[in-house]
Structures are given as structure tokens and as C-alpha cells.
Design an enzyme around this catalytic site. Structure first.
Site, PDB file in Angstrom:
ATOM      1  N   ASP A   1       0.944  -1.322  -0.122  1.00 36.65           N
ATOM      2  CA  ASP A   1      -0.078   0.379  -0.151  1.00 36.65           C
ATOM      3  C   ASP A   1       0.980   1.307   0.034  1.00 36.65           C
ATOM      4  O   ASP A   1       2.494   1.265   0.232  1.00 36.65           O
ATOM      5  CB  ASP A   1      -0.878  -0.344   2.013  1.00 36.65           C
ATOM      6  CG  ASP A   1      -2.148   0.974   0.948  1.00 36.65           C
ATOM      7  OD1 ASP A   1      -1.711   1.788   0.986  1.00 36.65           O
ATOM      8  OD2 ASP A   1      -3.245   0.187   1.402  1.00 36.65           O
TER       9      ASP A   1
ATOM     10  N   GLY B   1       4.648   1.695  -1.590  1.00 40.07           N
ATOM     11  CA  GLY B   1       4.895   1.807  -3.121  1.00 40.07           C
ATOM     12  C   GLY B   1       3.374   2.088  -4.209  1.00 40.07           C
ATOM     13  O   GLY B   1       2.747   2.114  -3.654  1.00 40.07           O
ATOM     14  N   ASP B   2       4.129   2.189  -5.038  1.00 38.59           N
ATOM     15  CA  ASP B   2       2.760   2.959  -5.820  1.00 38.59           C
ATOM     16  C   ASP B   2       2.198   1.206  -6.865  1.00 38.59           C
ATOM     17  O   ASP B   2       3.017   1.293  -7.693  1.00 38.59           O
ATOM     18  CB  ASP B   2       3.267   3.652  -7.492  1.00 38.59           C
ATOM     19  CG  ASP B   2       2.526   4.388  -7.718  1.00 38.59           C
ATOM     20  OD1 ASP B   2       0.446   3.833  -7.779  1.00 38.59           O
ATOM     21  OD2 ASP B   2       2.430   5.022  -8.837  1.00 38.59           O
TER      22      ASP B   2
ATOM     23  N   HIS C   1     -13.169  -0.738  -7.939  1.00 42.31           N
ATOM     24  CA  HIS C   1     -14.148   0.054  -8.203  1.00 42.31           C
ATOM     25  C   HIS C   1     -13.730   1.595  -7.127  1.00 42.31           C
ATOM     26  O   HIS C   1     -14.430   3.045  -7.644  1.00 42.31           O
ATOM     27  CB  HIS C   1     -14.818  -0.061  -7.414  1.00 42.31           C
ATOM     28  CG  HIS C   1     -14.978   0.365  -5.674  1.00 42.31           C
ATOM     29  ND1 HIS C   1     -15.842   0.089  -5.115  1.00 42.31           N
ATOM     30  CD2 HIS C   1     -13.314   0.438  -5.491  1.00 42.31           C
ATOM     31  CE1 HIS C   1     -15.337   0.279  -4.239  1.00 42.31           C
ATOM     32  NE2 HIS C   1     -14.352   0.340  -3.293  1.00 42.31           N
TER      33      HIS C   1
HETATM   34  C1  LIG Z   1     -10.808   1.522  -0.588  1.00 48.01           C
HETATM   35  S1  LIG Z   1      -8.833   1.458   0.116  1.00 48.01           S
HETATM   36  C2  LIG Z   1      -9.444  -0.441   0.429  1.00 48.01           C
HETATM   37  C3  LIG Z   1      -8.246  -0.814   1.284  1.00 48.01           C
HETATM   38  C4  LIG Z   1      -8.462  -1.760   1.799  1.00 48.01           C
HETATM   39  N1  LIG Z   1      -8.339  -2.582   0.638  1.00 48.01           N
HETATM   40  C5  LIG Z   1     -10.002  -2.373   2.431  1.00 48.01           C
HETATM   41  O1  LIG Z   1     -11.027  -3.474   1.675  1.00 48.01           O
HETATM   42  O2  LIG Z   1     -10.194  -2.973   3.130  1.00 48.01           O
HETATM   43  C6  LIG Z   1      -8.311   0.997  -0.683  1.00 48.01           C
HETATM   44  C7  LIG Z   1      -6.597   1.344  -0.257  1.00 48.01           C
HETATM   45  O3  LIG Z   1      -5.657   1.515  -1.888  1.00 48.01           O
HETATM   46  C8  LIG Z   1      -4.825   2.457  -1.330  1.00 48.01           C
HETATM   47  N2  LIG Z   1      -3.837   3.121  -2.377  1.00 48.01           N
HETATM   48  C9  LIG Z   1      -4.801   3.768  -3.109  1.00 48.01           C
HETATM   49  N3  LIG Z   1      -3.500   4.524  -4.296  1.00 48.01           N
HETATM   50  C10 LIG Z   1      -2.449   3.679  -3.559  1.00 48.01           C
HETATM   51  C11 LIG Z   1      -1.894   3.408  -5.009  1.00 48.01           C
HETATM   52  N4  LIG Z   1      -1.146   4.456  -6.030  1.00 48.01           N
HETATM   53  N5  LIG Z   1      -0.452   2.541  -4.538  1.00 48.01           N
HETATM   54  C12 LIG Z   1      -1.004   1.746  -3.647  1.00 48.01           C
HETATM   55  N6  LIG Z   1      -1.584   1.675  -2.716  1.00 48.01           N
HETATM   56  C13 LIG Z   1      -2.632   2.740  -2.899  1.00 48.01           C
HETATM   57  C14 LIG Z   1      -5.116   3.087  -0.487  1.00 48.01           C
HETATM   58  O4  LIG Z   1      -4.350   3.489   0.683  1.00 48.01           O
HETATM   59  C15 LIG Z   1      -6.305   1.867   0.241  1.00 48.01           C
HETATM   60  O5  LIG Z   1      -5.873   1.923   1.928  1.00 48.01           O
END
Ligand SMILES: C[S@@+](CC[C@H](N)C(=O)[O-])C[C@H]1O[C@@H](n2cnc3c(N)ncnc32)[C@H](O)[C@@H]1O
Length: 338
Positions: A198, A224-225, A243
């Protein structure tokens, strides 16, 4: 008043109810009443609130059914208000704080603009995307992560029951947030190890979750991204991730997963699946989540055919779909690399 009129009025003024709950939780009313009835004046002193205004807020909370009057002149938490407390097993405290936060509810005020432009309301109001905004606001980011845990907590253990994760050796949760889902899967599959991937702020609470679940020695947390690359494993999870994004960004992310997945591995997409008919029991959840995605991130909910197209663009094919989990619209869609 007819039922239809009353229901329309409730919807029209719905944001008032949301802000009443937000104010109560932010002031600490539910936790202050958790131990038993408290006189209103004493509650106002304890919370630093104006006694007359707090009395009016409390009346609204009584009407909403989360607080009850406990004579003489005392307030008590109603049964329906208990999930507003921080230590309730199905707490929704952080969800109330997140969805009532000015940054989030102001975005809803621009839904009309989103419908005109097709662009996320959040970006139009704040000038930057939700996850970039969270990166610059540590307090709201903590609330967001806890709210995600509240939404995932009661479903996490259902995933390994709905889908057999038994053969997995390395489970990678991409955008895994605070680690609640990964901890549940590692608990169900004692031989597996896990990688949570994440952003730095998104995964900040994961180490603590793994320690509490006694799986910390089998887990690593990597920041990371995910559009640039993801760690590999033989069971890769995307819960509540696709989504958040449009088709182009999803295809990029799925290709990153395809590059990293171990031979013979499986990808599990866990999120609402839009049913074919709007009178299906799980339609309302999927539809409301879909409109929320338009407001927050410019993402969307998808039906089976749309998931099929998306998976194909990323180098995967569908490999099974479970029933909805726990009375929600969320399902596990399995996919294999092609
Ligand atoms: C809607 S939350 C879902 C969290 C978890 N999977 C859950 O369902 O409880 C989206 C997650 O994607 C992560 N995220 C968003 N952009 C990201 C990126 N570019 N790279 C890595 N993680 C990312 C956010 O930090 C967040 O934890």
C-alpha cells in the site's frame, strides 16, 4: 403524510442526520454515555459543550434512535447507538467521522458537477484526488484507514470460507490498508506468508493489526505505488481497489498484477458486483457505492461482463464468482492469468 412523502423528506434532509451523528461522535457523546446514564449538564461539562445546545443535539439523537431519555433529566445510549462507540466489535465510529468530515461531505455538494463533467467531485472541490489529499492530512488518513477496517472487519473471515485459499504459499494484498483482510486469510491458512502492499499512509496501521492477530512473523509490509509495480505471490488480493479507478487505470494495475503473479496463481477481486436488475436484493448497495465512487475518486462499480472485459485487458480470465458476502453486494471474483 403518505409513506412515500415521508421517505422522500427523509432522503431530502438526509445530510442533516449524517451531520447530527458526526457532531455527536466528534464531541464524544456515545463514548461518554457508554458507561451508563449521565445528566445533560454533567455531559456538557465533560465534553466542553454549551449545555442548551447539547440538549438540543441530544433531542435530535433521541429522535434518530441512538440516545434515549433516562429520567430524571439523564441521557443514556440506546442499543442502536452502541456501534458509535470506539470499542464496539462492529464499530462504525470512524465511518461516521469519515463520511461526515467536511472534506468528504463537501465533495458530495459537487455531485451535480460530476454528473455534468464525468469528473470526480472530490477533485473539483479540493483541487486534488482523494488519495493525494489523504497523503497530506495524517488525521483524516488515520480515520480513513480505520473506516476501511470497519467496513472490511466483519467480511474478512468470510473470504477464506467463500473461496478456498488453502493451497496459497504467498498471499499479497494490494492496497491492503490496515491488514485486516490479510490477517484473516493468514489465520485461515497457517502455512502461508503474506505481503501487504500500500502507500506509506495507507499501510501505516498494518504492523499493529498483524501483531494483534499473531501473524506478524509471517507478514511484511511494503510501501509503493501499485500502478508502478506490485510484489508477486500465488494468491493476489484486490479488495475495494478496482472500483476506485476508471477502466484505463484498472487495466494498468491488472497488468502489474499479471507481471508479478506466480505461475498457476490466482487473483481475487473482492468488491460489489453490479447485478443485472435493480430490483435484485444486492442492487442498492452496489448502486449507492457506485455513485459514491463518482464523487470520491472517479471510479465505478461493474457488472460481470465489465469485470470480464477489464480482466482480459489485464491478461486474466474469470475463474469463479462467489455469492454476496455477509448480506452486502460484495463478492469474490476469482481470476487466473492467461
Ligand atoms: C478503498 S481502500 C481499500 C483498503 C482495503 N483493501 C479494504 O478493502 O479495506 C483503497 C486502498 O488503496 C490504497 N492506494 C490508493 N492508491 C494507491 C497506490 N497508487 N498505490 C498503492 N496503494 C494505493 C489506499 O491507500 C487504500 O488503502
Amino acid at each position: 403524510m403518505t409513506d412515500g412523502y415521508a421517505s422522500l423528506a427523509r432522503t431530502a434532509f438526509g445530510y442533516a442526520g449524517s451531520q447530527i451523528l458526526y457532531a455527536a461522535v466528534r464531541l464524544g457523546v456515545p463514548d461518554a454515555l457508554a458507561g451508563g446514564p449521565v445528566p445533560v449538564g454533567k455531559l456538557a461539562d465533560a465534553l466542553g459543550a454549551d449545555p442548551a445546545a447539547l440538549k438540543r443535539l441530544a433531542r435530535a439523537l433521541v429522535v434518530l434512535g441512538v440516545v434515549r431519555e433516562a429520567p430524571p433529566g439523564q441521557l443514556a445510549l440506546a442499543e442502536a447507538g452502541r456501534p458509535l462507540c470506539a470499542d464496539h466489535p462492529r464499530s462504525m465510529r470512524s465511518s461516521v467521522l469519515l463520511f461526515g468530515d467536511p472534506a468528504v461531505w463537501r465533495a458530495w455538494g459537487a455531485l451535480h458537477d460530476s454528473v455534468l463533467t464525468g469528473e470526480p467531485a472530490f477533485d473539483q472541490v479540493h483541487g486534488l484526488p482523494l488519495f493525494d489529499h489523504l497523503a497530506g492530512d495524517a488525521g483524516l488518513s488515520r480515520i480513513f484507514n480505520t473506516a476501511m477496517r470497519e467496513g472490511t472487519g466483519h467480511l474478512a473471515a468470510e473470504v477464506p470460507r467463500a473461496y478456498d485459499c488453502g493451497g496459497a504459499r504467498v498471499v499479497v494484498d494490494i492496497g491492503g490498508g490496515d491488514g485486516t483482510l490479510l490477517a484473516a486469510i493468514l489465520t485461515a491458512v497457517p502455512g502461508a506468508r503474506g505481503i501487504l502492499y500500500d502507500t506509506a499512509q495507507g499501510g501505516a496501521g498494518a504492523g499493529e493489526t498483524f501483531r494483534r492477530a499473531n501473524v506478524a512473523e509471517r507478514c511484511t509490509v511494503e510501501a509503493g505505488d501499485f500502478f508502478a509495480g506490485v510484489p508477486g505471490g500465488d494468491l493476489m488480493l484486490l479488495k475495494g481497489i478496482l472500483h476506485d479507478w476508471d477502466d484505463r487505470r484498472c487495466a494498468t494495475l491488472l497488468r502489474r498484477c499479471r507481471e508479478a503473479i506466480h505461475p498457476g496463481g490466482r487473483l481475487l477481486v473482492i468488491e460489489p458486483v453490479m447485478p443485472a436488475r435493480l430490483d435484485a436484493p444486492d442492487a442498492a448497495g452496489a448502486v449507492m457505492s457506485d455513485i459514491a465512487m463518482l464523487v470520491y475518486t472517479g471510479g465505478r462499480e461493474r457488472d460481470r461482463a465489465e469485470f470480464g472485459d477489464l480482466l482480459a485487458a489485464g491478461g486474466f480470465a474469470p475463474d469463479g464468482l462467489t455469492a454476496p458476502l455477509g448480506g452486502t453486494a460484495i463478492r469474490v471474483l476469482a481470476a487466473r492469468p492467461v
